[in-house]
Write a protein that holds these residues in place. Structure first.
Motif, PDB file in Angstrom:
ATOM      1  N   PHE A 144       0.821  -1.276  -0.001  1.00 13.00           N
ATOM      2  CA  PHE A 144       0.032   0.117  -0.007  1.00 13.00           C
ATOM      3  C   PHE A 144       0.864   1.171  -0.020  1.00 13.00           C
ATOM      4  O   PHE A 144       0.540   2.213  -0.450  1.00 13.00           O
ATOM      5  CB  PHE A 144      -0.988  -0.078   1.285  1.00 13.00           C
ATOM      6  CG  PHE A 144      -1.931  -1.162   1.027  1.00 13.00           C
ATOM      7  CD1 PHE A 144      -2.822  -0.822  -0.068  1.00 13.00           C
ATOM      8  CD2 PHE A 144      -2.226  -1.882   2.279  1.00 13.00           C
ATOM      9  CE1 PHE A 144      -3.588  -2.145  -0.243  1.00 13.00           C
ATOM     10  CE2 PHE A 144      -3.299  -3.166   1.873  1.00 13.00           C
ATOM     11  CZ  PHE A 144      -4.052  -3.042   0.848  1.00 13.00           C
ATOM     12  N   LEU A 145       2.004   1.117   0.430  1.00 11.95           N
ATOM     13  CA  LEU A 145       2.824   2.273   0.509  1.00 11.95           C
ATOM     14  C   LEU A 145       3.416   2.563  -0.967  1.00 11.95           C
ATOM     15  O   LEU A 145       3.284   3.707  -1.468  1.00 11.95           O
ATOM     16  CB  LEU A 145       4.284   1.956   1.131  1.00 11.95           C
ATOM     17  CG  LEU A 145       5.566   2.913   1.096  1.00 11.95           C
ATOM     18  CD1 LEU A 145       5.240   4.373   1.651  1.00 11.95           C
ATOM     19  CD2 LEU A 145       6.926   2.405   1.822  1.00 11.95           C
ATOM     20  N   LEU A 146       3.447   1.546  -1.902  1.00  8.53           N
ATOM     21  CA  LEU A 146       3.861   1.694  -3.288  1.00  8.53           C
ATOM     22  C   LEU A 146       2.687   2.082  -3.931  1.00  8.53           C
ATOM     23  O   LEU A 146       2.882   3.034  -4.678  1.00  8.53           O
ATOM     24  CB  LEU A 146       4.138   0.114  -3.881  1.00  8.53           C
ATOM     25  CG  LEU A 146       4.424  -0.027  -5.178  1.00  8.53           C
ATOM     26  CD1 LEU A 146       5.612   0.737  -5.826  1.00  8.53           C
ATOM     27  CD2 LEU A 146       4.681  -1.419  -5.715  1.00  8.53           C
ATOM     28  N   LEU A 147       1.441   1.790  -3.691  1.00 10.81           N
ATOM     29  CA  LEU A 147       0.404   2.092  -4.233  1.00 10.81           C
ATOM     30  C   LEU A 147       0.392   3.974  -4.125  1.00 10.81           C
ATOM     31  O   LEU A 147      -0.147   4.654  -4.929  1.00 10.81           O
ATOM     32  CB  LEU A 147      -1.030   1.700  -3.732  1.00 10.81           C
ATOM     33  CG  LEU A 147      -1.070   0.335  -4.488  1.00 10.81           C
ATOM     34  CD1 LEU A 147      -2.453  -0.320  -3.667  1.00 10.81           C
ATOM     35  CD2 LEU A 147      -1.545   0.274  -6.148  1.00 10.81           C
ATOM     36  N   GLY A 148       0.466   4.309  -2.879  1.00  9.93           N
ATOM     37  CA  GLY A 148       0.603   5.561  -2.536  1.00  9.93           C
ATOM     38  C   GLY A 148       1.422   6.468  -3.211  1.00  9.93           C
ATOM     39  O   GLY A 148       1.420   7.571  -3.353  1.00  9.93           O
ATOM     40  N   VAL A 149       2.477   5.875  -3.883  1.00 13.22           N
ATOM     41  CA  VAL A 149       3.643   6.571  -4.544  1.00 13.22           C
ATOM     42  C   VAL A 149       3.401   6.520  -5.788  1.00 13.22           C
ATOM     43  O   VAL A 149       3.494   7.527  -6.552  1.00 13.22           O
ATOM     44  CB  VAL A 149       4.951   6.106  -4.208  1.00 13.22           C
ATOM     45  CG1 VAL A 149       6.050   6.581  -5.016  1.00 13.22           C
ATOM     46  CG2 VAL A 149       5.375   6.077  -2.856  1.00 13.22           C
ATOM     47  N   VAL A 150       2.782   5.442  -6.500  1.00  8.88           N
ATOM     48  CA  VAL A 150       2.674   5.417  -7.833  1.00  8.88           C
ATOM     49  C   VAL A 150       1.306   5.901  -8.511  1.00  8.88           C
ATOM     50  O   VAL A 150       1.006   6.040  -9.777  1.00  8.88           O
ATOM     51  CB  VAL A 150       2.759   3.701  -8.352  1.00  8.88           C
ATOM     52  CG1 VAL A 150       3.941   3.639  -8.019  1.00  8.88           C
ATOM     53  CG2 VAL A 150       1.607   2.854  -7.935  1.00  8.88           C
ATOM     54  N   THR A 151       0.198   6.077  -7.388  1.00  6.84           N
ATOM     55  CA  THR A 151      -0.982   6.482  -8.092  1.00  6.84           C
ATOM     56  C   THR A 151      -1.947   7.416  -6.899  1.00  6.84           C
ATOM     57  O   THR A 151      -1.444   7.281  -5.688  1.00  6.84           O
ATOM     58  CB  THR A 151      -2.096   5.407  -8.415  1.00  6.84           C
ATOM     59  OG1 THR A 151      -3.376   5.975  -8.699  1.00  6.84           O
ATOM     60  CG2 THR A 151      -2.093   4.339  -7.259  1.00  6.84           C
ATOM     61  N   ARG A 152      -2.398   8.250  -7.589  1.00  8.95           N
ATOM     62  CA  ARG A 152      -3.293   9.323  -6.526  1.00  8.95           C
ATOM     63  C   ARG A 152      -4.583   8.588  -6.189  1.00  8.95           C
ATOM     64  O   ARG A 152      -5.485   9.048  -5.559  1.00  8.95           O
ATOM     65  CB  ARG A 152      -3.586  10.446  -7.060  1.00  8.95           C
ATOM     66  CG  ARG A 152      -2.157  11.212  -7.618  1.00  8.95           C
ATOM     67  CD  ARG A 152      -2.643  12.759  -8.198  1.00  8.95           C
ATOM     68  NE  ARG A 152      -1.496  13.520  -8.079  1.00  8.95           N
ATOM     69  CZ  ARG A 152      -0.883  14.320  -7.615  1.00  8.95           C
ATOM     70  NH1 ARG A 152      -1.282  14.262  -6.171  1.00  8.95           N
ATOM     71  NH2 ARG A 152       0.335  15.012  -7.739  1.00  8.95           N
ATOM     72  N   HIS A 153      -4.735   7.334  -6.705  1.00  9.36           N
ATOM     73  CA  HIS A 153      -6.102   6.669  -6.466  1.00  9.36           C
ATOM     74  C   HIS A 153      -5.758   5.321  -5.474  1.00  9.36           C
ATOM     75  O   HIS A 153      -6.436   4.289  -5.778  1.00  9.36           O
ATOM     76  CB  HIS A 153      -6.752   6.085  -7.547  1.00  9.36           C
ATOM     77  CG  HIS A 153      -7.332   7.263  -8.647  1.00  9.36           C
ATOM     78  ND1 HIS A 153      -7.866   8.256  -8.384  1.00  9.36           N
ATOM     79  CD2 HIS A 153      -6.698   7.654  -9.644  1.00  9.36           C
ATOM     80  CE1 HIS A 153      -8.105   8.931  -9.373  1.00  9.36           C
ATOM     81  NE2 HIS A 153      -7.142   8.913 -10.300  1.00  9.36           N
ATOM     82  N   ALA A 154      -4.657   5.522  -4.684  1.00  5.95           N
ATOM     83  CA  ALA A 154      -4.249   4.511  -3.815  1.00  5.95           C
ATOM     84  C   ALA A 154      -5.177   3.607  -3.112  1.00  5.95           C
ATOM     85  O   ALA A 154      -5.456   2.516  -2.866  1.00  5.95           O
ATOM     86  CB  ALA A 154      -2.811   4.793  -3.265  1.00  5.95           C
ATOM     87  N   VAL A 155      -6.388   4.865  -2.413  1.00  2.91           N
ATOM     88  CA  VAL A 155      -7.313   4.324  -1.386  1.00  2.91           C
ATOM     89  C   VAL A 155      -8.049   3.328  -2.204  1.00  2.91           C
ATOM     90  O   VAL A 155      -8.495   2.292  -1.674  1.00  2.91           O
ATOM     91  CB  VAL A 155      -7.730   5.619  -0.631  1.00  2.91           C
ATOM     92  CG1 VAL A 155      -8.924   4.979   0.119  1.00  2.91           C
ATOM     93  CG2 VAL A 155      -6.702   6.218   0.216  1.00  2.91           C
ATOM     94  N   THR A 156      -8.686   3.820  -3.344  1.00  2.00           N
ATOM     95  CA  THR A 156      -9.561   3.136  -3.882  1.00  2.00           C
ATOM     96  C   THR A 156      -9.060   1.824  -4.514  1.00  2.00           C
ATOM     97  O   THR A 156      -9.759   0.952  -4.320  1.00  2.00           O
ATOM     98  CB  THR A 156     -10.092   4.143  -5.188  1.00  2.00           C
ATOM     99  OG1 THR A 156     -10.686   5.530  -4.557  1.00  2.00           O
ATOM    100  CG2 THR A 156     -11.316   3.346  -6.046  1.00  2.00           C
ATOM    101  N   ILE A 157      -7.907   1.738  -5.253  1.00  2.00           N
ATOM    102  CA  ILE A 157      -7.306   0.585  -5.740  1.00  2.00           C
ATOM    103  C   ILE A 157      -7.012  -0.628  -4.588  1.00  2.00           C
ATOM    104  O   ILE A 157      -7.241  -1.598  -4.518  1.00  2.00           O
ATOM    105  CB  ILE A 157      -5.989   0.888  -6.453  1.00  2.00           C
ATOM    106  CG1 ILE A 157      -6.460   1.685  -7.495  1.00  2.00           C
ATOM    107  CG2 ILE A 157      -5.492  -0.427  -6.715  1.00  2.00           C
ATOM    108  CD1 ILE A 157      -5.216   2.164  -8.405  1.00  2.00           C
ATOM    109  N   GLY A 158      -6.539   0.155  -3.425  1.00  2.00           N
ATOM    110  CA  GLY A 158      -6.477  -0.784  -2.312  1.00  2.00           C
ATOM    111  C   GLY A 158      -7.536  -1.183  -1.550  1.00  2.00           C
ATOM    112  O   GLY A 158      -7.650  -2.328  -1.175  1.00  2.00           O
TER     113      GLY A 158
END
Length: 238
Positions: free
Chosen positions: A147-161
């Protein structure tokens, strides 16, 4: 690890509303354990079911999402990450520090409450409490990296997570046998199975796959996040 970055991250994360979310899930787990015990469900079967169905399958991925994205995604969204990146601190060091913060929160809010809840129901019987606590710890660390990686690579990290945690981990992983091999929560349950001697603890993934998978996901997630932040523009564009 950079202590200044760590201090800033702890203050920012624990001072926001996320601390309420971080507390609600573990308190709900412990509350359910107490309720089960009061109602006479203080046996190994109840303990294992609560650990597998709520602690590992629901609480842990949601905590990972809150902690993993929370240590960096808000700073990227509001632009304050630019101030940190302008300092003479290596960007991979920034990512590794934030990962360690997220991992420590997973230990505190994930592994510890899991042990307490399991102990309330089963005591020290057959290693259920330490087994699931260790499983929650290693799975929580992997979730923090992803989820840290998602937070860096996309602004939609919460939705994708949320889609990953609720759809892939909880739905697809529960109904499609082959998908369980690529589920972090299943890897955590495999670790729990190795520690616990209880016949009620089940694992669908071999230890020989779960351990390397946990290591690879964690290392690659943190490394990739560091590389992505390295090329992040000081103007705020990726």
């Amino acid at each position: 690890m950079n202590p200044v970055v760590a201090g800033i991250t702890y203050r920012a994360l624990l001072g926001r509303r996320r601390i309420i979310l971080l507390l609600l899930l573990p308190l709900a787990l412990i509350g359910l354990a107490v309720l089960f015990r009061v109602l006479g469900g203080d046996d190994q079967s109840a303990a294992v079911q609560l650990m597998q169905k709520f602690a590992i399958s629901t609480m842990l991925p949601l905590l990972g999402l809150i902690a993993g994205t929370g240590v960096i995604a808000p700073e990227i969204d509001d632009g304050t990450i630019i101030h940190l990146m302008s300092k003479p601190i290596s960007r991979p060091v920034i990512v590794r520090t934030k990962f360690l913060v997220a991992a420590s929160l997973m230990a505190l809010f994930g592994a510890v409450p899991t042990y307490v809840a399991a102990w309330i129901l089963a005591g020290n019987e057959d290693g259920i409490a330490p087994g699931f606590a260790l499983g929650a710890l290693v799975a929580g660390i992997a979730y923090a990296a992803v989820f840290l990686l998602l937070g860096v690579v996309t602004r939609h990290a919460v939705t994708i997570g949320i889609i990953y945690a609720l759809v892939w981990e909880s739905v697809v992983g529960n109904f499609i046998q082959g998908a369980r091999k690529f589920s972090i929560q299943q890897w955590g349950q495999t670790i729990a199975k190795q520690i616990s001697d209880s016949a009620f603890v089940e694992a669908d993934v071999a230890l020989s796959f779960a351990v390397p998978a946990l290591i690879v996901v964690t290392v690659v997630g943190v490394f990739w996040a560091g590389q992505r932040l390295r090329v992040f523009s000081l103007t705020g564009d990726e």
